[in-house]
Design a protein around this motif. Structure first.
Motif, short mmCIF file in Angstrom:
data_model
loop_
_atom_site.label_atom_id
_atom_site.label_comp_id
_atom_site.label_asym_id
_atom_site.label_seq_id
_atom_site.Cartn_x
_atom_site.Cartn_y
_atom_site.Cartn_z
N ARG A 118 0.94 5.87 6.37
CA ARG A 118 1.95 4.96 6.64
C ARG A 118 2.69 5.18 8.05
O ARG A 118 3.75 5.42 8.09
N HIS B 15 5.86 -0.42 14.97
CA HIS B 15 7.31 -0.58 15.31
C HIS B 15 7.63 0.03 16.44
O HIS B 15 8.36 -0.58 17.35
N ARG C 95 5.64 3.02 -8.09
CA ARG C 95 4.96 2.05 -8.64
C ARG C 95 4.29 2.75 -9.89
O ARG C 95 4.13 2.35 -10.99
N MET D 35 -1.37 -5.28 12.52
CA MET D 35 -1.80 -5.71 11.25
C MET D 35 -0.53 -6.13 10.68
O MET D 35 0.39 -6.26 11.23
N ILE E 65 -4.47 -2.36 0.89
CA ILE E 65 -3.16 -2.06 1.69
C ILE E 65 -3.03 -0.68 1.93
O ILE E 65 -2.89 -0.43 3.24
N ALA F 170 12.05 4.40 4.25
CA ALA F 170 12.48 3.02 4.64
C ALA F 170 13.77 3.24 5.82
O ALA F 170 14.31 2.38 6.44
N ASP G 277 3.63 2.98 14.11
CA ASP G 277 3.05 2.81 15.59
C ASP G 277 3.50 1.46 15.77
O ASP G 277 3.72 1.19 16.97
N VAL H 146 5.22 -5.29 6.76
CA VAL H 146 6.74 -5.72 6.14
C VAL H 146 7.84 -5.21 7.14
O VAL H 146 8.66 -5.75 7.82
C1 EPZ Z 1 6.89 -2.24 2.64
O1 EPZ Z 1 6.58 -0.80 2.91
C2 EPZ Z 1 7.36 -1.94 1.28
N1 EPZ Z 1 8.57 -0.92 1.46
C3 EPZ Z 1 6.57 -1.13 0.22
O2 EPZ Z 1 6.96 -1.01 -0.99
C4 EPZ Z 1 5.16 -2.30 0.28
O3 EPZ Z 1 4.30 -1.54 -0.73
C5 EPZ Z 1 4.66 -2.71 1.56
O4 EPZ Z 1 5.88 -3.05 2.47
C6 EPZ Z 1 3.56 -3.64 1.52
O5 EPZ Z 1 4.14 -4.81 0.84
C7 EPZ Z 1 9.85 -1.69 1.84
O6 EPZ Z 1 9.87 -2.66 1.97
C8 EPZ Z 1 11.09 -0.82 1.92
P1 EPZ Z 1 3.62 -2.00 5.46
P2 EPZ Z 1 5.78 -0.68 4.62
O7 EPZ Z 1 4.26 -1.73 7.13
O8 EPZ Z 1 6.49 -1.71 5.38
C9 EPZ Z 1 0.10 -0.03 7.94
C10 EPZ Z 1 7.60 -0.03 -2.90
O9 EPZ Z 1 6.85 0.32 -3.90
N2 EPZ Z 1 0.95 0.07 9.04
O10 EPZ Z 1 3.54 -3.44 5.52
O11 EPZ Z 1 5.97 0.83 5.03
C11 EPZ Z 1 0.44 0.74 6.55
O12 EPZ Z 1 0.01 2.32 6.58
C12 EPZ Z 1 7.22 0.23 -1.44
O13 EPZ Z 1 8.64 -0.60 -3.20
C13 EPZ Z 1 0.39 0.94 10.03
O14 EPZ Z 1 -0.69 1.10 10.14
O15 EPZ Z 1 4.54 -1.39 4.79
C14 EPZ Z 1 -0.21 -0.01 5.56
O16 EPZ Z 1 -1.46 0.37 4.98
C15 EPZ Z 1 6.02 1.09 -1.43
N3 EPZ Z 1 1.43 1.03 11.18
C16 EPZ Z 1 -0.21 -1.21 6.20
O17 EPZ Z 1 0.20 -1.32 7.51
C17 EPZ Z 1 2.56 0.65 11.18
O18 EPZ Z 1 3.18 0.51 12.28
C18 EPZ Z 1 1.01 -2.19 5.45
O19 EPZ Z 1 2.25 -1.49 5.60
C19 EPZ Z 1 3.06 -0.06 10.08
C20 EPZ Z 1 2.29 -0.29 8.97
#
Ligand code: EPZ
Length: 420
Positions: free
Chosen positions: A121, A126, A370, A160, A326, A93, A124, A163
Motif C-alpha cells: 500500500r 499521492h 474485513r 492506477m 486490488i 488513512a 507514491d 481511492v
Molecule cells: C481505500 O484504501 C479504502 N480505505 C480501502 O478500505 C479499500 O480497500 C481501498 O480503497 C480499495 O477500494 C479508505 O478509503 C480509508 P487504493 P486505499 O489507494 O485508498 C495501490 C477497508 O477495509 N496504490 O485505492 O489505500 C495499492 O497498493 C479499507 O475499509 C499504489 O500502488 O486503496 C492498491 O494495490 C481497506 N500507490 C491499489 O493501488 C498509491 O499511491 C488500490 O489502492 C496508491 C495506491
C-alpha cells in the motif's frame, strides 16, 4: 485484547440501521482542515478509525465536538502541521491530512504509513500528484515533508486507480491556483461524498462520480453542513451474513444502488433481495449456490467485500473461484476459515473454495478489518462455539457490530481483554 464468542446456528431476523460510511467519514473529517469556519457533520459512524482521526486533528489544533453521529469541526486555530508516527501507524488513512495541510497552510509533515496486513500500500501516487501541483517533497526519517507557497493546478494521471490518492489530490486541488484535472480518478461513492462536501464548502468541482475530475481552485473555503452517506460495505456485510446464516432481515439507511455488484452476486447465489430508496430486504432459507467473483474498482465487485463473500462460499453448494485483483495479500482470512472446516486453497491471486455442508467452531484470529467480518459470518454458520481473537480489527471499521447482530438473533458475546 477483546475477543468475540459466537455460537453458530441462529437464523437472523428483524431490522438493522446501517451506520454512516467509514471510508467517506475519514476523508471528510480531514477536509475540515481546509476551512477556518466550522463544518457540521451528521451520520458519522462511531468506530475506532473515526476516533483516531479526531485525535489526529485535535493534536493539530482542530477543535472537535462529537455527540453520537454528529461531529462539529473548527479548524480556525490549527497550530501543528505534523501527523506523528504514533497515530499514523495505527491508521494509514491519516495520509489524508497531507493534501489539505499543503493546500491551506503550504506545508505538512506526515509520517509515512508503514506496512499493512493486506499489502504494501505505497502512497507514491499521492506524492506524484502533489509534485505535479508544485509541492517540494522530501522523504526522510520516515516522514513525508511537503512545502508549496501555493499549489498550482495541473493535469494528473495516476498510474492506477487509487481511492485515497484521488481524495488527497482532490482536497489539494480545491485551493490551488488554476485548474486541476485528475484523470483515472476513483469513482467509489465515498469519493463523490467527499466531493459533495467540498462543493458545499465553496469548491468548484465538475465530473463528480466519473473518472475525470475537473477542479477550479478558489482562494478559500467556508464552513458547511453535511450528512455522510450510508456505509455500503457494512450493508454488504449484513447481506452476506443473512445469506450465510439464513433468515429475513430489513436494512435501513442504505443506498442500494451503491451495492449493485454485490447484490447481483448474491442473487446469483440464490438470495432474495428487494430494494427501496433507502432500504433493502434480504431473505435466504436454503443453501447458497457457489459463485465466482473477481474484485475490481467501483462499480465492479469491491475488494472490501471479498472476505465476507468468501465466508458465504465456504458453505455454498459447489466450487467457486475468488480472484483478488486490488491487494497482493488480502487472503489472510483463508487459513482462519480453514480452521473452521472450510476447504480453500490459494494459487496466487486466486482462492479456490470447495463448499462444505457445515463448518465447525474453533479458536481463530482476526488479521485485518474485513477478515474479522468474514470470521464473524463463518462463526455464525459453524456448529458449536467459535472464539475470535484480536477483534480490535473489527472495532476499527464497524459501528457496534455485535450489538446489531445480537438484535438480529445471533449468539455473539464480547469478552473484554482483561477478563480473558
Ligand atoms: C481505500 O484504501 C479504502 N480505505 C480501502 O478500505 C479499500 O480497500 C481501498 O480503497 C480499495 O477500494 C479508505 O478509503 C480509508 P487504493 P486505499 O489507494 O485508498 C495501490 C477497508 O477495509 N496504490 O485505492 O489505500 C495499492 O497498493 C479499507 O475499509 C499504489 O500502488 O486503496 C492498491 O494495490 C481497506 N500507490 C491499489 O493501488 C498509491 O499511491 C488500490 O489502492 C496508491 C495506491
Amino acid at each position: 485484547m477483546d475477543k468475540l464468542v459466537i455460537v453458530g446456528g441462529q437464523k437472523l431476523a428483524g431490522e438493522v440501521i446501517v451506520s454512516g460510511a467509514k471510508n467517506a467519514a475519514l476523508p471528510i473529517l480531514c477536509a475540515g482542515l481546509l476551512s477556518a469556519e466550522p463544518v457540521h457533520l451528521d451520520n458519522v459512524p462511531d468506530l475506532q478509525d473515526v476516533r483516531t482521526t479526531l485525535k489526529l486533528l485535535n493534536q493539530m489544533g482542530v477543535r472537535t465536538e462529537q455527540d453520537g453521529a454528529r461531529v462539529q469541526l473548527d479548524a480556525s486555530n490549527v497550530n501543528n502541521l505534523v501527523a506523528p508516527y504514533e497515530l499514523v501507524k495505527t491508521m494509514r488513512a491519516s495520509i489524508l491530512v497531507l493534501g489539505p495541510l499543503v493546500a491551506r497552510f503550504g506545508e505538512a509533515k506526515v509520517s509515512l504509513p508503514g506496512g499493512c496486513a493486506i499489502g504494501a500500500r505505497p502512497v507514491d501516487q499521492h506524492i506524484k500528484g502533489l509534485q505535479a501541483m508544485g509541492a517540494e517533497i522530501t522523504i526522510e526519517h520516515g516522514f513525508i515533508e511537503a512545502r508549496a507557497k501555493r499549489l498550482k493546478g495541473a493535469r494528473i494521471v495516476t498510474d492506477m486507480i487509487t481511492v485515497t490518492g484521488t481524495e488527497n489530490l482532490l482536497m489539494a486541488a480545491v485551493l490551488a491556483d488554476g485548474e486541476t484535472v485528475i484523470e483515472n480518478a476513483a469513482r467509489e461513492p465515498e469519493v463523490g461524498d467527499l466531493a459533495n462536501l467540498l462543493v458545499a464548502m465553496g469548491a468548484k468541482i465538475d465530473g463528480i462520480g466519473t473518472d475525470r475530475l475537473m477542479i477550479q481552485g478558489v482562494e478559500k473555503l467556508h464552513g458547511a453542513q453535511h450528512t455522510v452517506i450510508p456505509d455500503r460495505i457494512e450493508a454488504g456485510t449484513f447481506l452476506c451474513a443473512v445469506a450465510a446464516a439464513g433468515g429475513d432481515v430489513v436494512l435501513r439507511n442504505v443506498r442500494p444502488n451503491t451495492l449493485d455488484a454485490v447484490t447481483d452476486k448474491l442473487r446469483e447465489a440464490g438470495v432474495t433481495i428487494e430494494e427501496g430508496d433507502d432500504w433493502m430486504r434480504v431473505r435466504m432459507h436454503e443453501r447458497a449456490r457457489a459463485v465466482n467473483l473477481r474484485t475490481s474498482e467501483y462499480p465492479a465487485f469491491p475488494t472490501d467485500m471479498q472476505a465476507q463473500f468468501m465466508a458465504l462460499n465456504t458453505i455454498a453448494d459447489g466450487t467457486s473461484q475468488v480472484v483478488e485483483n486490488i491487494f497482493e495479500n488480502r487472503f489472510m482470512h483463508v487459513q482462519e476459515l480453514n480452521r473452521l472446516g472450510a476447504h480453500i486453497t490459494i494459487d496466487g491471486k486466486t482462492a479456490l473454495i470447495a463448499g462444505v455442508e457445515k463448518l465447525s467452531g474453533a479458536k481463530v484470529m482476526a488479521t485485518d478489518l474485513r477478515a474479522s467480518a468474514s470470521l464473524v459470518i463463518a462463526a455464525m454458520c459453524a456448529e458449536g462455539e467459535t472464539l475470535i481473537d484480536r477483534i480490535y480489527h473489527l472495532d476499527r471499521g464497524y459501528d457496534r457490530m455485535e450489538a446489531k447482530l445480537t438484535k438480529l438473533g445471533a449468539n455473539v458475546k464480547r469478552i473484554k481483554g482483561n477478563e480473558a
